[in-house]
Design an enzyme around this catalytic site. Structure first.
Site, short mmCIF file in Angstrom:
data_model
loop_
_atom_site.label_atom_id
_atom_site.label_comp_id
_atom_site.label_asym_id
_atom_site.label_seq_id
_atom_site.Cartn_x
_atom_site.Cartn_y
_atom_site.Cartn_z
N GLU A 258 -1.39 0.76 -11.21
CA GLU A 258 -1.40 2.11 -10.65
C GLU A 258 -0.69 3.09 -11.60
O GLU A 258 0.35 2.78 -12.17
CB GLU A 258 -0.69 2.11 -9.29
CG GLU A 258 -0.73 3.47 -8.60
CD GLU A 258 -0.03 3.46 -7.25
OE1 GLU A 258 -0.60 3.98 -6.28
OE2 GLU A 258 1.10 2.93 -7.15
N LYS B 39 -6.39 8.16 -4.71
CA LYS B 39 -5.65 7.61 -3.57
C LYS B 39 -5.75 8.57 -2.38
O LYS B 39 -5.46 9.76 -2.50
CB LYS B 39 -4.20 7.39 -3.96
CG LYS B 39 -3.39 6.55 -2.99
CD LYS B 39 -2.03 6.23 -3.60
CE LYS B 39 -1.20 5.31 -2.73
NZ LYS B 39 0.09 4.95 -3.38
N CYS C 87 -2.02 0.44 -4.43
CA CYS C 87 -0.74 0.17 -3.80
C CYS C 87 -0.87 0.03 -2.29
O CYS C 87 -1.61 -0.81 -1.79
CB CYS C 87 0.25 1.26 -4.22
SG CYS C 87 1.99 0.87 -3.94
#
Length: 337
Positions: free
Chosen positions: A45, A127, A161
């Site tokens: 990430e 995200k 994540c």
């Protein structure tokens, strides 16, 4: 997936807050993976320019000292640096899933960039909801970020994540017959003595459960915190107590939850390799397919809107004229940019 393929999963530290340096390191890792026969490589990430650990160490005002450098070293998708990475993918004939801080004008997004073996963009996701203090720095993605891409290697998807703790987002990808999942993680070395929720046991388990729930292969790429990063960010004893070096827990996991590659030590840089056998998915899907024969859509169903949402909608001039008339069935024509 129609045949077995070799894949690569990165565990390394970026050249922190250094776009050019991390691009160089990215291409070097791609070259290493290609030499070893991998057809796909996955990165952590916000690999470029590194995860913004300063958000977790002090007040927002203290962290602002790093924001300009972080912003200026984030990746623009139409930049020369992005072109270098895409050109390297084409030269090496390797597919890449790259974690980035994506810069779009004044906004940053936590992105995953999917590049095919010809250097072409397959997709670029953001995200959906940055986690906790991440929301002070990053914008949000939209429904287009819950897409699975058909590729010659198989159906490819990804999440960042703690998106792996979002049941509906996960189900959206399972339902698109995701075969290879790229799970992008930072390092598991923040607040280590304060909470297990941010530690390796919980978050490696999240990747493992994803593989079992989705009956897919998971490339869980996890970055390292380097001693150089500690020296830069940890200016007092309190900060040293909050963030430690290491924290690398990359894994390649099969559809039955097993490790397909021997893990590296948590402070060891390197690349994990594994060969993915499509037959493993057949056995897993036979037992349980949560979006197929193991589902109960008469009881629970997911409503998924994958359309992109933009802050500006340009209205067709013809519609403006019709809207001022008294015609009851004036058609709406607009274009989202």
């Amino acid at each position: 997936m129609k045949q077995a393929i070799k894949v690569a999963c990165v565990q390394a530290a970026p050249v922190y807050l250094d776009l050019e340096g991390t691009v160089e390191k990215t291409i070097g890792l791609m070259e290493e993976a290609a030499r070893n026969g991998a057809r796909l490589i996955a990165f952590p990430e916000t690999w470029i320019p590194g995860y913004p650990w300063f958000l977790w160490l002090d007040s927002p005002a203290w962290g602002m000292q790093f924001v300009r450098q972080y912003h200026e070293n984030s990746l623009e998708m139409d930049s020369l640096q992005a072109k270098r990475i895409a050109d390297a993918a084409k030269r090496l004939g390797i597919m890449v899933v790259l974690g980035t801080s994506e810069r779009v004008n004044g906004t940053l997004y936590m992105g995953q960039w999917f590049i095919d073996e010809n250097g072409e963009t397959i997709g670029a996701r953001r995200k959906l909801k940055p986690t906790f203090v991440e929301r002070t720095l990053f914008g949000e993605g939209d429904g287009a970020s819950l897409s699975v891409y058909e590729t010659p290697l198989g159906n490819l998807g990804g999440l960042c994540c703690w998106e792996h703790l979002q049941p509906l987002s996960k189900y959206a990808l399972y339902a698109q017959n995701e075969e290879i999942h790229c799970a992008a993680w930072p390092s598991f070395s923040i607040y280590r003595h304060a909470t297990a929720a941010l530690g390796p046991e919980v978050n490696v388990a999240a990747s493992r459960i994803y593989a079992v729930e989705g009956q897919c292969f998971v490339l869980a790429s996890c970055a390292l915190v380097s001693p150089t990063m500690i020296d830069l960010l940890c200016s007092d004893e309190n900060k040293h107590a909050l963030l430690q070096a290491g924290g690398g827990y990359s894994r390649i996991i099969g559809p039955d939850g097993s490790d397909l590659a021997t893990p590296l030590a948590e402070n060891e840089e390197g690349i994990l390799y594994a060969t993915l056998d499509p037959g493993a998915r057949i056995f897993a899907k036979t037992a349980a397919d949560p979006a197929g024969h193991y589902s109960r859509p008469d009881v629970t169903r997911l409503l998924l809107d994958r359309s992109p949402k933009t802050p500006v909608v340009h209205v067709d001039p013809d519609y403006s004229q019709q809207a001022t008339s008294n015609e009851p069935q004036a058609a709406v024509h607009f274009q989202e940019l």
